[in-house]
Structures are given as C-alpha cells and as structure tokens.
Design a protein around this motif. Structure first.
Motif, mmCIF file in Angstrom:
data_model
loop_
_atom_site.group_PDB
_atom_site.id
_atom_site.type_symbol
_atom_site.label_atom_id
_atom_site.label_comp_id
_atom_site.label_asym_id
_atom_site.label_seq_id
_atom_site.Cartn_x
_atom_site.Cartn_y
_atom_site.Cartn_z
ATOM 1 N N PRO A 235 0.813 -1.231 0.000
ATOM 2 C CA PRO A 235 0.000 0.000 0.000
ATOM 3 C C PRO A 235 0.839 1.270 0.000
ATOM 4 C CG PRO A 235 -0.122 -1.131 2.122
ATOM 5 C CD PRO A 235 0.551 -2.069 1.178
ATOM 6 N N THR A 236 2.062 1.201 0.507
ATOM 7 C CA THR A 236 2.898 2.399 0.564
ATOM 8 C C THR A 236 3.529 2.750 -0.766
ATOM 9 O OG1 THR A 236 4.725 0.975 1.314
ATOM 10 C CG2 THR A 236 3.433 2.087 3.015
ATOM 11 N N LEU A 237 3.262 1.953 -1.816
ATOM 12 C CA LEU A 237 3.800 2.291 -3.137
ATOM 13 C C LEU A 237 3.099 3.497 -3.738
ATOM 14 C CD1 LEU A 237 4.227 -1.238 -4.785
ATOM 15 C CD2 LEU A 237 6.033 0.293 -3.936
ATOM 16 N N GLY A 238 1.857 3.772 -3.292
ATOM 17 C CA GLY A 238 1.129 4.918 -3.816
ATOM 18 C C GLY A 238 1.750 6.215 -3.368
ATOM 19 N N SER A 239 1.549 7.265 -4.154
ATOM 20 C CA SER A 239 2.077 8.572 -3.782
ATOM 21 C C SER A 239 1.102 9.652 -4.195
ATOM 22 C CB SER A 239 3.440 8.824 -4.442
ATOM 23 O OG SER A 239 3.310 8.886 -5.846
ATOM 24 N N GLY A 240 1.090 10.741 -3.421
ATOM 25 C CA GLY A 240 0.218 11.860 -3.751
ATOM 26 C C GLY A 240 -1.233 11.450 -3.654
ATOM 27 N N GLY A 241 -2.059 12.040 -4.502
ATOM 28 C CA GLY A 241 -3.470 11.707 -4.485
ATOM 29 C C GLY A 241 -4.199 12.381 -3.342
ATOM 30 N N TYR A 242 -5.463 12.060 -3.202
ATOM 31 C CA TYR A 242 -6.315 12.715 -2.210
ATOM 32 C C TYR A 242 -6.139 12.043 -0.854
ATOM 33 C CZ TYR A 242 -8.399 14.800 -6.320
ATOM 34 O OH TYR A 242 -8.587 15.499 -7.485
ATOM 35 N N ALA A 243 -5.903 12.854 0.163
ATOM 36 C CA ALA A 243 -5.668 12.330 1.497
ATOM 37 C C ALA A 243 -5.973 13.420 2.515
ATOM 38 C CB ALA A 243 -4.215 11.858 1.642
ATOM 39 N N MET A 244 -5.992 13.041 3.783
ATOM 40 C CA MET A 244 -6.059 13.986 4.890
ATOM 41 C C MET A 244 -4.995 13.567 5.900
ATOM 42 S SD MET A 244 -6.685 15.459 7.878
ATOM 43 C CE MET A 244 -7.180 14.094 8.915
ATOM 44 N N PRO A 245 -3.964 14.440 6.092
ATOM 45 C CA PRO A 245 -3.761 15.785 5.543
ATOM 46 C C PRO A 245 -3.493 15.768 4.044
ATOM 47 C CG PRO A 245 -1.802 15.019 6.686
ATOM 48 C CD PRO A 245 -2.860 14.005 6.975
ATOM 49 N N ALA A 246 -3.860 16.893 3.397
ATOM 50 C CA ALA A 246 -3.775 16.995 1.947
ATOM 51 C C ALA A 246 -2.332 17.008 1.465
ATOM 52 C CB ALA A 246 -4.488 18.252 1.474
ATOM 53 N N ASN A 247 -2.118 16.452 0.287
ATOM 54 C CA ASN A 247 -0.865 16.637 -0.426
ATOM 55 C C ASN A 247 -0.993 17.900 -1.280
ATOM 56 O OD1 ASN A 247 0.411 14.037 0.366
ATOM 57 N ND2 ASN A 247 -1.315 13.173 -0.770
ATOM 58 N N THR A 367 -1.846 24.023 -4.749
ATOM 59 C CA THR A 367 -2.907 23.167 -5.298
ATOM 60 C C THR A 367 -2.960 21.913 -4.442
ATOM 61 O OG1 THR A 367 -2.565 23.998 -7.540
ATOM 62 C CG2 THR A 367 -3.727 21.902 -7.305
ATOM 63 N N VAL A 368 -4.101 21.717 -3.768
ATOM 64 C CA VAL A 368 -4.185 20.628 -2.797
ATOM 65 C C VAL A 368 -5.088 19.506 -3.307
ATOM 66 C CG1 VAL A 368 -3.748 22.116 -0.818
ATOM 67 C CG2 VAL A 368 -6.093 21.775 -1.577
ATOM 68 N N THR A 369 -4.695 18.289 -3.001
ATOM 69 C CA THR A 369 -5.552 17.116 -3.230
ATOM 70 C C THR A 369 -5.958 16.619 -1.850
ATOM 71 O OG1 THR A 369 -3.520 15.787 -3.409
ATOM 72 C CG2 THR A 369 -4.575 16.473 -5.457
ATOM 73 N N TRP A 370 -7.196 16.948 -1.500
ATOM 74 C CA TRP A 370 -7.645 16.817 -0.124
ATOM 75 C C TRP A 370 -8.853 15.887 -0.035
ATOM 76 C CZ3 TRP A 370 -11.387 20.804 2.268
ATOM 77 C CH2 TRP A 370 -11.650 20.482 3.610
ATOM 78 N N SER A 371 -8.810 14.994 0.913
ATOM 79 C CA SER A 371 -9.931 14.110 1.235
ATOM 80 C C SER A 371 -10.523 14.576 2.562
ATOM 81 C CB SER A 371 -9.438 12.658 1.354
ATOM 82 O OG SER A 371 -10.470 11.806 1.750
ATOM 83 N N VAL A 372 -11.812 14.909 2.560
ATOM 84 C CA VAL A 372 -12.428 15.585 3.715
ATOM 85 C C VAL A 372 -12.815 14.548 4.766
ATOM 86 C CG1 VAL A 372 -14.107 17.315 4.415
ATOM 87 C CG2 VAL A 372 -13.332 17.229 2.036
ATOM 88 N N ALA A 373 -11.896 14.260 5.671
ATOM 89 C CA ALA A 373 -12.110 13.217 6.669
ATOM 90 C C ALA A 373 -13.264 13.534 7.606
ATOM 91 C CB ALA A 373 -10.827 13.007 7.475
ATOM 92 N N ASP A 374 -13.536 14.832 7.837
ATOM 93 C CA ASP A 374 -14.617 15.213 8.758
ATOM 94 C C ASP A 374 -15.971 14.684 8.293
ATOM 95 O OD1 ASP A 374 -13.206 17.736 10.405
ATOM 96 O OD2 ASP A 374 -12.513 17.454 8.346
ATOM 97 N N LEU A 375 -16.141 14.515 7.002
ATOM 98 C CA LEU A 375 -17.431 14.076 6.466
ATOM 99 C C LEU A 375 -17.617 12.568 6.562
ATOM 100 C CD1 LEU A 375 -17.501 16.258 3.215
ATOM 101 C CD2 LEU A 375 -18.759 16.665 5.352
ATOM 102 N N PHE A 439 -5.420 20.381 5.935
ATOM 103 C CA PHE A 439 -4.333 19.615 6.552
ATOM 104 C C PHE A 439 -4.712 19.012 7.908
ATOM 105 C CE2 PHE A 439 -2.033 22.828 3.906
ATOM 106 C CZ PHE A 439 -1.573 21.935 2.956
ATOM 107 N N GLY A 440 -5.983 19.058 8.243
ATOM 108 C CA GLY A 440 -6.396 18.480 9.516
ATOM 109 C C GLY A 440 -7.904 18.517 9.666
ATOM 110 N N LEU A 441 -8.379 18.054 10.811
ATOM 111 C CA LEU A 441 -9.814 18.100 11.087
ATOM 112 C C LEU A 441 -10.237 19.543 11.333
ATOM 113 C CD1 LEU A 441 -10.128 14.989 13.440
ATOM 114 C CD2 LEU A 441 -10.612 15.128 10.986
ATOM 115 N N GLN A 442 -11.509 19.818 11.096
ATOM 116 C CA GLN A 442 -12.000 21.189 11.113
ATOM 117 C C GLN A 442 -12.263 21.689 12.538
ATOM 118 O OE1 GLN A 442 -11.956 22.661 8.036
ATOM 119 N NE2 GLN A 442 -11.160 20.607 7.556
ATOM 120 N N ASP A 443 -12.094 23.011 12.690
ATOM 121 C CA ASP A 443 -12.527 23.649 13.930
ATOM 122 C C ASP A 443 -14.033 23.907 13.821
ATOM 123 O OD1 ASP A 443 -12.783 25.788 12.195
ATOM 124 O OD2 ASP A 443 -11.086 26.915 13.029
ATOM 125 N N ALA A 444 -14.608 24.565 14.806
ATOM 126 C CA ALA A 444 -16.056 24.775 14.842
ATOM 127 C C ALA A 444 -16.546 25.523 13.613
ATOM 128 C CB ALA A 444 -16.446 25.520 16.115
#
Length: 896
Positions: A235-247, A367-375, A439-444
């Motif tokens: 699994p660690t062969l992947g790079s970049g892409g959508y994640a949280m924290p964003a690349n 330019t960020v590739t971000w996966s919204v973990a809060d949702l 780059f992290g979970l959201q504040d209020a």
C-alpha cells in the motif's frame, strides 16, 4: 507446496471422475404428477423431461440455512454470479458466466420488470423467499418458449400454489468475529380456503431481511500491509493523491509533498505513502460487505370454478435499500477551477493555524488534493421498488388445454446522496476564503461551513422500467404414435418494455461523484408467435421441436428454432440432447440510454496514463514516470476519467448452442447424470475490461480520448459489439439415498460443473482469448467492472440425515484455484488457492407446531483467496468469496 498442489489436483480429478462415471441426476425425476416443466409449454410427467433442469425447493433453502437468494445464486455450480458487495444493484444471476443480461428470470413462468437503470436483468432481492415453493433452473439456453434472449438459461421462481393456516418465522445470523454482517430475517404467512373442498384459496406473506455493513477494518487481517506487500501490492507504493492531511503542489514544483509526512500522516485516516506524501488508509475507509434492507410482500388468490377452469391473480411488491460507500469527498476541480489554498489562509503551512512549515515555500498558492475526513465516507442510498400484478386463466376448452395471462411490472430505482456529500464549488470556496483546513480536522467554524454546503438527502438519479405483457398458449393431443399421443402447443405473446432514466441537476455541483445531468427515455414493443411439437416416436424415443418468431419494433423479425430428444432404451438409462439458436437485442439502456460528451465516471482500478505517465510495464500501475511539469499523482497509479453510457450503433447478438446428456439409475435410489453443453455467440454485446486497454495502449489508442493539451478527457468504455464468445462444459450430478437404518435415513448429492472452454474474441475475426481458470478478457460489465470468474470445476456436495423429528445437513461449496492476474514483477507471480466452504445445519420438529433449526456457516472458517488483481482493493477475491468468516445461524418457525 508441490505435494499440496498435486493432492489438490488429484482430489479435483477424483471428484470429476466420480461424477462423470456416475453421471448424475435430477432429484425431481421421481414426480408422477403431470406438470408444466420450465422450458416447455406441454404438460408431462417431470421424469420425462428431455432438457436439463435443476430444482431447489423452498424447504431446501431453509435446510441449508440460506437467508437470501444471493446465497443460492453463489452456490449453484452453473452460476458465475457476483457476491452481494460487488453487485450494487442487488442480487442477480449469471448462468454460465455469459452475463446477467443473458439469463432470463421468471416468476411463475412470466417475466418481471427489470432493474430500472440497466434494464437488462431482474433484481432477485425483490422476490419474497417465504412465498417460494421451488426454483427451477433450465440449464439449456435460448428458450423458444419464453424468449430467444435466454442464451445462458432460464431461472423460474415458482410460488406456492396455495396455503392454509398461519405461520411466522424468525432467523438470525451472527458472525463469530466482531464487526458487522449480522443478519435478521422475519416472515409471516396467512392463508384461507381449500382449493379442493372450497374451490378457492387466498394467502399473503410478508418477508423482511436486514444485513448490517461489514467494514474492511472489521476484517483487517484479510488485507494487512504485510499480506499486500507479499503479493506485490504494497500500500505504501502509492504517492500523492487525495488524502487527509492533503498533499500539495505549486505552479513551479509539480512534485507532491505533505507537511505531516514526517509525523506519520494522520492515523487512522491516512498512512505514509511514497515520495514524501500521505495516502488514504484503504482499510479504514473500505467496505467489505454493503448494508442491505429488504421488505417484500406477496399475495395470491385462486378460484377453481371446476376441474377444467382455474383463475389466479397475484401481486408482488419488493422493496430494497442498499447503502453503498466510497472514500470521503475530495477537493476535485470544478468548472475549470482547481482546489487552491492561498497564503492568506491561516491553514497555510507555517501560518497561525499550526500547520508545520515546509521548506522552500514562498507564499505561492498551493494546489491541494484533499480528502475531507470530517465528512466520513461518502454514502449513497439506493432504493428499489419492484411491483408486479399477474392474472392467469387456465383450463380446458374444446379439446385444448389453454392458458391466458396478463402481467404488468413496474420497477423504480432512486439513488440519494445519503451522507458525506457536499457542493464541489462550495468546497473550493471554503479553501479559498480560509474557512476550511485541508491539513487536519476542522474547527467549529469549518464544521459549520461544511454543514452549510452539504447536499445530503438529495436525490441524484431516478429511473423507471415497466413490462406489460399479454400471452395465450394452447396445447392438445394430435394423434397416437407408437410411444403415445403426439402433442401440439401453440402460443403468442405481445409485450412492451419502457425505460426512463434521469440523473438530476444536482449531480453537476457534486463534483466528487463524477456524474453529470442526463435524461433518456425509450420503449420497445415485441410480438411473438411460437409452436412446440412433442413426438413420442416409439416407447423409447421422444422428439420435441419448437420454433419462435419474434418481431422487435426496432430490429425486425428473428426466427429461432429448438430441437430436443429423449431416448430411453432401458428403464435405467436415458440419453437426451438439444440444439437451439438465440437472438438478443441490445437493452433499452445500452442502445437508447443517456449519452454525454465527456467523462461520466472514473476507472474502477488505478492505472498509469500511457501517454502522460509512460515508460512503465503495460498494465502495471505505478511503474511509469510522469512527463516533466505534470503532477505524478494525477497521471500515474490513479483512477482515470472514463465514459460510460449508451451506444446508438449497437446491433443484436446471435447465438447457437447444443447439449448432450446421459441419465442412469444403475441401482435403486442411485441417480446419476452428465450433460455436455456448448454455446457460441457472435457480435457479442459487452464492455471491454479496463485491463485490455492498458495492456495494449497502442492498439486501443483511439479509445483514449484526449484534450488539446494532451491530458486524458476520458477512456471510452461504452458497450460495444465485440467479436464472439465460446463456452462449454459438463454438468454432472449424483444423488444416492442409502438404505434405511436404525440410525436414520442418509442421503448424498453432488452437483458440479466442469468448464472445458470459455474464450472471448475482442473484435470480429480476432483471436480468441482463453478465460478458464484465469483472469482473461471478460468482465461483468453490466453490474460491475469486476472480471467474470470462470472456475475450471465448481460443485456443491450435500450430505443429509433424518431420523424422526431430527434432521441435519452438511454442505460443501467448492471451486478450484485460479491463475492470478500477475501483472506485477515476476517474483510475485502466483496462483490463487482452491476454496471450500462447509456449512452445517440441524433441525428439530418435536415441539408442537414448531420447527427449530441452527447451524454454522463456513464451519472451518475458510478465508477468501488472496489475489493481486488490481480491481480488488483489499487483496482478496471479493467477487466470488465471502469475507465474513465463521457465522452462527438460528431459525424458529411456528405454525398456528
């Protein structure tokens, strides 16, 4: 290892040899009542059938501890159906592996309205199990009685003719291991009136079933990093892409990086990937088995006017909810605008939000590739409602046995954004104005903003299919022949299919869903006339000839004959065989469904763009190298845009097939049969499997449609007329009832299919590619991009015992191994192990009006086979094996 493999091969060959030598048998051959057998319009003693028909009774479903029809479809040796989690449209059946569109599903001998989106097959989940008397599977294709499109075979669900009394039943399944996949089923049936004494009967049944979601993390041991690494899919062969924290990347530096890489990314949402980036943790977000809820209702009223006249009216309503999950919503570009984080945001690396500084940044936009973990995961709710009313009038008039029927079916399917979906432009705006932290979970404030752009609960697709049909059949004796009376049946039917499919406007703003608004509406009228002639030439030889003439409003006429014979030189030996042709028009969806100019979805697996990420091993994602100036994670080892939808140029496909079999009863209570079958198709309607494009990108370069700047607009993957297909094999069956003993009655039965050929031709006049026991060039297409699994040998072995009020059954479902995809480095080339699952049930009827049964599914806790095929996210063969493991089931039935 060699010894183990040799032993396994000897076991398989021994099983096949035993079954072929004993040439196995039809359980229902002992019936003596004259009935209408699936595949013919002429009533005859079932034991006289010249066509290979498998029958499973409703009682047998209970004895095996089955809770859904999916359990049956997966166990049938002649079926190559997908496991429930890989068929998001519900349960379907794929006889012979030829595709769900080529298996005709009937309810009491008549068609149902198809699942509403693809409009080419029936969802079996809407059929109430509590109403089923038996299931008949005609393993011979292209029925001239029901329709020439039944190329793979016919499955006829037959409900109880009548029912008196009241009964309730409750069943539960509890996996041994923690997590989801627990099941509950409840049914209640009530009926009044006796057909023989009162001349009428009415009964109704309601049936509910629920299964909870099984997360990949509930079975994390099946796809550990160590296991995936051992098969070449670390699994660690992947790079970049959508994640949280964003690349992120910048205008001058296209190499993705992450401010939290050194800290290990952010468990459990992401893990460290390659090249200083974070990647999504697939085990945390994945779903091993979808959540599912079913509620079905069936009622039937029968009025018997006299011995020669009966009227039946029945109504069915089946409703199902399927909760599908995807990775969390992402910051996908919208309306030509990319997801950018300005230096004015407090969440800019090194800013006041506390995000670690990154060396080399000088305040340029990211330019960020971000996966919204809060949702959380993006969840869709798929609702299907299938209703059907049928009227059947049958009797005898003027020397003719007649049957007049009307059926109307209505299938509705709606899809909703259930949770975790937001407006794509709104998400980008939240990054630009600094309210959202990539780059992290959201504040209020961030959570409040996400709630304000939510689209949860909105309907994104609405589809309806209808079937309206009228049919009339008559049969009578013609003359006396040496073997008995010659019988003639003639009939006609007319039906109308309609389909309406709409992707709603909201899809244009939910960019993560990769869909666009669309609308299509179509219909087709079919008129048919058919005739069947039964000729008992002698006491030992019986011939049957049938022909069907179909007229399609959009494709004209097609005439398809069928011939079968039955030769029984002695009481203990019978030969049988058949030959037929078939014709299948494109489904309404395939020919007239939505058409959009661009991408409509993304590839199911990750690939390298052969132009913008060249130089790698064909078909092996992550081995290419991005061109200078391109972001590697957007063109290498990633899902790519794909176009699906209808194709106005499709033409019908044609088939021919034959069977040849032998049934023997060498001693009392031992029945054995073997049937060889062969099917050929041309102008086959199918989608090319994704791997075909990437294994030979030069040959299929025209299907990679590109933008002016060279970027990939979409991979064209609509249904096409390909070349041909050839499939053949041997169905074998053995059934033996041991002599009665003081210990009870024992019985053994083996049903298996040995596949001798399954070849696909990707273009007319091209080479045929073998697919038996390996990942070849065939995919399920209609319901999933998963490849069709064509095992060399597959069987169900049943050992049963009864004594007084006690009964028990031990069942083994077995299939041979498979040659893995092996598109990775040579050191990872491997074979998939054979797979055997034992199920055990025991029942007791000693309490008044009560039946209690209990059992263990997957008694030995067999793990699903491991695969390196890149379409299987979790590294195991999820389309053909269950990840649940050992589970306990119990059932209580009470009759009032």
């Amino acid at each position: 290892m060699k010894s183990k493999t040799a032993n396994r091969k000897r076991f398989v060959l021994t099983s096949i040899s035993l079954a072929v030598l004993t040439l196995a048998a039809e359980v229902h051959a002992q019936e003596t009542q004259r009935v209408e057998v699936t595949g013919s319009s002429i009533r005859r003693v079932a034991a006289e059938a010249s066509l290979p028909v498998t029958m499973v009774t409703g009682e047998e479903l209970e004895k095996r501890g089955m809770t859904t029809l999916a359990d049956l479809m997966m166990a049938l040796p002649e079926s190559a159906s997908l496991a429930p989690s890989n068929a998001g449209s519900g349960t379907n059946i794929n006889l012979r592996g030829l595709g769900v569109n080529r298996t005709l599903v009937l309810l009491n001998g008549r068609r149902m309205a198809n699942e509403a989106i693809a409009d080419g097959y029936a969802n079996l989940d809407v059929i109430p199990m509590s109403a089923i008397a038996r299931v008949e599977i005609l393993r011979d294709g292209a029925s001239s009685i029901y329709g020439s499109d039944a190329i793979g075979g016919v499955v006829n669900f037959i409900t109880k003719r009548s029912f008196e009394g009241k009964t309730i039943s409750a069943q539960m399944v509890q996996p041994q291991k923690n997590g989801g996949a627990d099941e509950q089923r409840f049914s209640s049936t009530v009926g009044f009136g006796n057909l023989e004494n009162d001349g009428w009967n009415w009964y109704a049944t309601v049936d509910g079933h629920r299964r909870s979601r099984l997360l990949a993390s509930d079975r994390a041991e099946l796809s550990t990093p160590e296991l995936l690494t051992s098969i070449g899919r670390a699994p660690t062969l992947g790079s970049g892409g959508y994640a949280m924290p964003a690349n992120f990347t910048t205008a001058t530096n296209k190499t993705a990086q992450n401010p939290y890489y050194a800290q290990g990314c952010a468990a459990p949402y992401s893990i460290q990937g390659a090249k200083n980036t974070c990647i999504l943790n697939a085990n945390y977000y994945g779903t091993a088995l979808y959540a599912n809820e079913q509620l079905t209702f069936y009622t039937r009223f029968t009025k018997r006017f006299n011995e020669d006249h009966t009227l039946t009216v029945d109504y069915m309503r089946g409703q199902e909810y399927i909760l599908g999950t995807k990775n969390p919503s992402t910051s996908l570009a919208a309306n030509g605008v990319t997801a950018q984080l300005p230096s004015t945001s407090k969440w800019y690396p090194g800013g006041s939000g506390g995000v670690p500084a990154v060396a080399g940044l000088k305040g340029e936009p990211l330019t960020v590739t971000w996966s919204v973990a809060d949702l959380g995961e993006a969840t869709t709710k798929d609702k299907q409602v299938n209703q059907r009313i049928a009227v059947n009038d049958e009797g005898r008039l003027g020397g003719w046995d007649y049957k007049l029927g009307f059926v109307y079916g209505h299938s509705l399917r709606e899809n909703y954004y259930d949770s975790g979906y937001v407006s794509g432009p709104g998400l980008l705006a939240g990054l630009a104005n600094g309210k959202l932290n990539p780059f992290g979970l959201q504040d209020a404030a961030g959570k409040e903003y996400l709630a304000s752009i939510s689209v949860d609960g909105a309907m994104n697709r609405h589809s309806v299919s209808t079937f309206t049909g009228l049919d009339l059949t008559g049969s009578r004796e013609l003359m006396s022949l040496s073997g008995g009376p010659a019988m003639l049946a003639i009939g006609a039917d007319v039906h109308r299919d309609t389909n309406e499919d709409q992707k709603t406007d909201i899809t244009s703003i939910v960019t993560y869903a990769n869909a666009s608004p669309s609308y299509a509406k179509s219909s087709r009228n079919v008129m048919a006339a058919y005739a069947e002639l039964e000729l008992p030439v002698t006491k030992t030889l019986n011939l049957n000839v049938a022909v069907r003439d179909d007229h399609f409003s959009d494709f004209g006429n097609t005439i398809n004959p069928k011939f079968s014979f039955r030769y029984q030189p002695t009481k203990a030996v019978m030969f049988r065989g058949s030959a037929n042709t078939g014709f299948r028009a494109p489904t309404l969806f395939d020919r007239y469904g939505y058409r959009l100019p661009g991408a409509t979805t993304t590839t199911s697996a990750k690939w390298d763009d052969p132009v913008q990420c060249p130089g790698g091993t064909p078909g092996v994602a992550g081995t290419g190298k991005a061109l200078p100036g391109l972001v590697a994670s957007t063109v290498c080892n990633t899902t790519l845009p794909k176009q699906t939808g209808s194709n106005a140029d499709l033409q019908p496909e044609k088939s021919k097939g034959y069977t040849l079999g032998l049934v023997v009863e060498p001693v009392k209570d031992l029945m054995m049969s073997a049937d060889y079958w062969h099917i050929e198709m041309k102008d086959m309607l199918a989608n090319l499997p994704e791997q075909v494009y990437f294994l030979n990108p030069e040959k299929y370069a025209s299907y990679f449609v590109r933008n002016p700047d060279g970027s990939l607009a979409y991979l064209k993957n609509v249904t096409m007329n390909l070349g041909g297909q050839k499939a053949s094999g041997i169905d074998v069956s053995l059934s033996y009832a041991f002599p009665k003993t003081a210990l009870g009655n024992f019985k053994a039965q083996l049903d298996g299919t040995y596949l001798t050929q399954f070849d696909n031709q990707l273009e007319p006049d091209g080479p045929y590619i073998p697919n038996v026991g390996r990942f070849g060039a065939a995919s399920n297409g209609t319901t999933s991009s998963m490849p069709i699994i064509t095992f060399r040998w597959k069987h169900t072995l049943t050992l049963s015992w009864n004594r007084g009020d006690w009964g028990s059954q031990l069942t083994q479902n077995f299939n041979t191994g498979y040659h893995d995809q092996n598109l990775v480095a040579a050191q990872y080339f491997r074979d998939i192990e054979s797979y055997a699952v034992w199920n055990w049930t025991v029942s007791y009827r000693g309490f008044k009006n009560t039946t209690i049964s209990a059992g263990i599914t997957n008694l030995l806790d067999a793990k699903p086979p491991v695969t390196n095929h890149n379409a299987y996210t979790f590294g195991y063969l999820s389309s053909a094996a269950s990840p649940i493991g050992r589970a306990f089931n119990a059932r209580l039935t009470y009759n009032f």
